[in-house]
Motif scaffolding. Structure first.
Motif, PDB file in Angstrom:
ATOM      1  N   LEU A  64       0.838  -1.191   0.000  1.00 26.24           N
ATOM      2  CA  LEU A  64       0.000   0.000   0.000  1.00 26.24           C
ATOM      3  C   LEU A  64       0.876   1.245   0.000  1.00 26.24           C
ATOM      4  O   LEU A  64       1.880   1.312   0.719  1.00 26.24           O
ATOM      5  CB  LEU A  64      -0.872   0.002   1.259  1.00 26.24           C
ATOM      6  N   THR A  65       0.514   2.216  -0.837  1.00 23.48           N
ATOM      7  CA  THR A  65       1.074   3.560  -0.774  1.00 23.48           C
ATOM      8  C   THR A  65      -0.108   4.514  -0.792  1.00 23.48           C
ATOM      9  O   THR A  65      -1.159   4.211  -1.359  1.00 23.48           O
ATOM     10  CB  THR A  65       2.019   3.868  -1.953  1.00 23.48           C
ATOM     11  N   ALA A  66       0.052   5.664  -0.157  1.00 25.91           N
ATOM     12  CA  ALA A  66      -1.051   6.622  -0.094  1.00 25.91           C
ATOM     13  C   ALA A  66      -0.504   8.038  -0.091  1.00 25.91           C
ATOM     14  O   ALA A  66       0.604   8.294   0.386  1.00 25.91           O
ATOM     15  CB  ALA A  66      -1.888   6.378   1.168  1.00 25.91           C
ATOM     16  N   SER A  67      -1.315   8.952  -0.623  1.00 27.38           N
ATOM     17  CA  SER A  67      -0.951  10.363  -0.612  1.00 27.38           C
ATOM     18  C   SER A  67      -2.194  11.184  -0.311  1.00 27.38           C
ATOM     19  O   SER A  67      -3.315  10.789  -0.618  1.00 27.38           O
ATOM     20  CB  SER A  67      -0.336  10.776  -1.950  1.00 27.38           C
ATOM     21  N   ALA A  68      -1.955  12.367   0.313  1.00 28.20           N
ATOM     22  CA  ALA A  68      -3.056  13.254   0.683  1.00 28.20           C
ATOM     23  C   ALA A  68      -2.629  14.696   0.440  1.00 28.20           C
ATOM     24  O   ALA A  68      -1.475  14.969   0.080  1.00 28.20           O
ATOM     25  CB  ALA A  68      -3.433  13.038   2.150  1.00 28.20           C
ATOM     26  N   GLY A  71       0.991  17.237   0.600  1.00 26.89           N
ATOM     27  CA  GLY A  71       2.179  16.429   0.379  1.00 26.89           C
ATOM     28  C   GLY A  71       2.355  15.288   1.359  1.00 26.89           C
ATOM     29  O   GLY A  71       3.430  14.688   1.441  1.00 26.89           O
ATOM     30  N   ARG A  72       1.312  14.962   2.115  1.00 23.85           N
ATOM     31  CA  ARG A  72       1.427  13.840   3.058  1.00 23.85           C
ATOM     32  C   ARG A  72       1.549  12.539   2.281  1.00 23.85           C
ATOM     33  O   ARG A  72       0.814  12.316   1.320  1.00 23.85           O
ATOM     34  CB  ARG A  72       0.218  13.793   3.983  1.00 23.85           C
ATOM     35  N   GLN A  73       2.471  11.674   2.715  1.00 23.27           N
ATOM     36  CA  GLN A  73       2.726  10.395   2.056  1.00 23.27           C
ATOM     37  C   GLN A  73       2.785   9.279   3.089  1.00 23.27           C
ATOM     38  O   GLN A  73       3.250   9.495   4.213  1.00 23.27           O
ATOM     39  CB  GLN A  73       4.070  10.426   1.310  1.00 23.27           C
ATOM     40  N   VAL A  74       2.332   8.100   2.701  1.00 23.56           N
ATOM     41  CA  VAL A  74       2.447   6.897   3.523  1.00 23.56           C
ATOM     42  C   VAL A  74       2.892   5.767   2.618  1.00 23.56           C
ATOM     43  O   VAL A  74       2.381   5.612   1.508  1.00 23.56           O
ATOM     44  CB  VAL A  74       1.102   6.527   4.193  1.00 23.56           C
ATOM     45  N   GLY A  75       3.829   4.961   3.110  1.00 18.68           N
ATOM     46  CA  GLY A  75       4.194   3.757   2.388  1.00 18.68           C
ATOM     47  C   GLY A  75       5.548   3.874   1.736  1.00 18.68           C
ATOM     48  O   GLY A  75       6.190   4.904   1.801  1.00 18.68           O
ATOM     49  N   PRO A  76       5.931   2.771   1.159  1.00 16.19           N
ATOM     50  CA  PRO A  76       5.172   1.534   0.969  1.00 16.19           C
ATOM     51  C   PRO A  76       5.023   0.741   2.274  1.00 16.19           C
ATOM     52  O   PRO A  76       5.940   0.661   3.071  1.00 16.19           O
ATOM     53  CB  PRO A  76       5.985   0.752  -0.048  1.00 16.19           C
ATOM     54  N   VAL A  77       3.823   0.188   2.453  1.00 17.71           N
ATOM     55  CA  VAL A  77       3.485  -0.618   3.621  1.00 17.71           C
ATOM     56  C   VAL A  77       3.002  -1.971   3.122  1.00 17.71           C
ATOM     57  O   VAL A  77       2.089  -2.041   2.293  1.00 17.71           O
ATOM     58  CB  VAL A  77       2.371   0.053   4.460  1.00 17.71           C
ATOM     59  N   GLN A  78       3.618  -3.044   3.615  1.00 16.11           N
ATOM     60  CA  GLN A  78       3.144  -4.378   3.243  1.00 16.11           C
ATOM     61  C   GLN A  78       1.926  -4.712   4.082  1.00 16.11           C
ATOM     62  O   GLN A  78       1.932  -4.570   5.300  1.00 16.11           O
ATOM     63  CB  GLN A  78       4.223  -5.436   3.442  1.00 16.11           C
ATOM     64  N   LEU A  79       0.859  -5.179   3.445  1.00 15.21           N
ATOM     65  CA  LEU A  79      -0.383  -5.511   4.137  1.00 15.21           C
ATOM     66  C   LEU A  79      -0.332  -6.929   4.668  1.00 15.21           C
ATOM     67  O   LEU A  79       0.185  -7.839   4.005  1.00 15.21           O
ATOM     68  CB  LEU A  79      -1.578  -5.341   3.199  1.00 15.21           C
ATOM     69  N   ASP A  80      -0.879  -7.111   5.839  1.00 23.58           N
ATOM     70  CA  ASP A  80      -0.898  -8.418   6.481  1.00 23.58           C
ATOM     71  C   ASP A  80      -2.238  -9.109   6.261  1.00 23.58           C
ATOM     72  O   ASP A  80      -3.278  -8.447   6.245  1.00 23.58           O
ATOM     73  CB  ASP A  80      -0.679  -8.264   7.990  1.00 23.58           C
ATOM     74  N   THR A 101      -5.595   9.288  -1.321  1.00 17.75           N
ATOM     75  CA  THR A 101      -5.582   8.478  -2.536  1.00 17.75           C
ATOM     76  C   THR A 101      -4.701   7.280  -2.231  1.00 17.75           C
ATOM     77  O   THR A 101      -3.502   7.426  -1.977  1.00 17.75           O
ATOM     78  CB  THR A 101      -5.028   9.268  -3.737  1.00 17.75           C
ATOM     79  N   VAL A 102      -5.322   6.107  -2.221  1.00 18.03           N
ATOM     80  CA  VAL A 102      -4.634   4.883  -1.818  1.00 18.03           C
ATOM     81  C   VAL A 102      -4.405   4.012  -3.045  1.00 18.03           C
ATOM     82  O   VAL A 102      -5.320   3.810  -3.848  1.00 18.03           O
ATOM     83  CB  VAL A 102      -5.472   4.119  -0.770  1.00 18.03           C
ATOM     84  N   VAL A 103      -3.183   3.489  -3.164  1.00 19.73           N
ATOM     85  CA  VAL A 103      -2.832   2.565  -4.246  1.00 19.73           C
ATOM     86  C   VAL A 103      -2.358   1.268  -3.607  1.00 19.73           C
ATOM     87  O   VAL A 103      -1.469   1.277  -2.749  1.00 19.73           O
ATOM     88  CB  VAL A 103      -1.720   3.143  -5.151  1.00 19.73           C
TER      89      VAL A 103
END
Length: 172
Positions: A64-68, A71-80, A101-103
């Motif tokens: 998962l990667t996400a942006s808002a 310029g806020r960013q999250v990821g890459p995060v591996q999903l469990d 916006t989640v990818v």
């Protein structure tokens, strides 16, 4: 007529010897459904595009990667994989409140990519537990009222028996 019936009954066990057709094996392209979890996390449901069955025979390595805004960013995060059932994955609390916006992507050989918008919200907390002793002593009633009623009934029965016994002895 009887011969046909006996022939049909004799043929039924022979049908067990006919090889069965192989079951349709799962595989092929994977479909991902991405949604918010009602708070600050993301859930993903992974199914096979061909038949819609959940991905159950292997664990996908979903990322998962996400942006808002701002310029806020999250990821890459591996999903469990989630305990909610086969084919479900969760991120945990990785987002902050707001529109994201989640990818989510899955690697080859069954690669998939989904982009969606998620509204992350502040997680709600459960109300504090009610103290059972405070509730039973309050105006709403409680067990103490049953004890008073039982004691009053017991006193009434004892007085009634005493009066009845006194009357019998005075009449005799």
């Amino acid at each position: 007529m009887l011969r046909r019936l006996l022939a049909a009954l004799a043929a039924v066990p022979l049908l067990a010897l006919v090889p069965a057709a192989p079951a349709a094996a799962h595989g092929g392209p994977v479909a991902l459904e991405v949604a918010g979890d009602g708070a600050t996390g993301v859930t993903v449901r992974a199914t096979y595009e061909q038949d819609g069955h959940p991905v159950e025979d292997r664990v996908l390595r979903l990322v998962l990667t996400a942006s808002a805004e701002g310029g806020r960013q999250v990821g890459p995060v591996q999903l469990d994989p989630s305990n909610e059932g086969q084919g479900f994955y969760t991120s945990g609390a990785v987002l902050t409140p707001g529109r994201w916006t989640v990818v989510v992507t899955a690697p080859d050989p069954n690669g998939a990519r989904v982009e969606t918008t998620v509204e992350a919200k502040v997680a709600q907390t459960a109300p504090p537990p009610v103290d059972a002793t405070a509730e039973s002593d309050g105006e709403g009633g409680g067990t103490w009222r049953w004890w008073v009623a039982g004691a009053a009934l017991l006193v009434a029965v004892v007085l009634g028996l005493a009066l009845a016994t006194r009357r019998r002895t005075s009449v005799s």
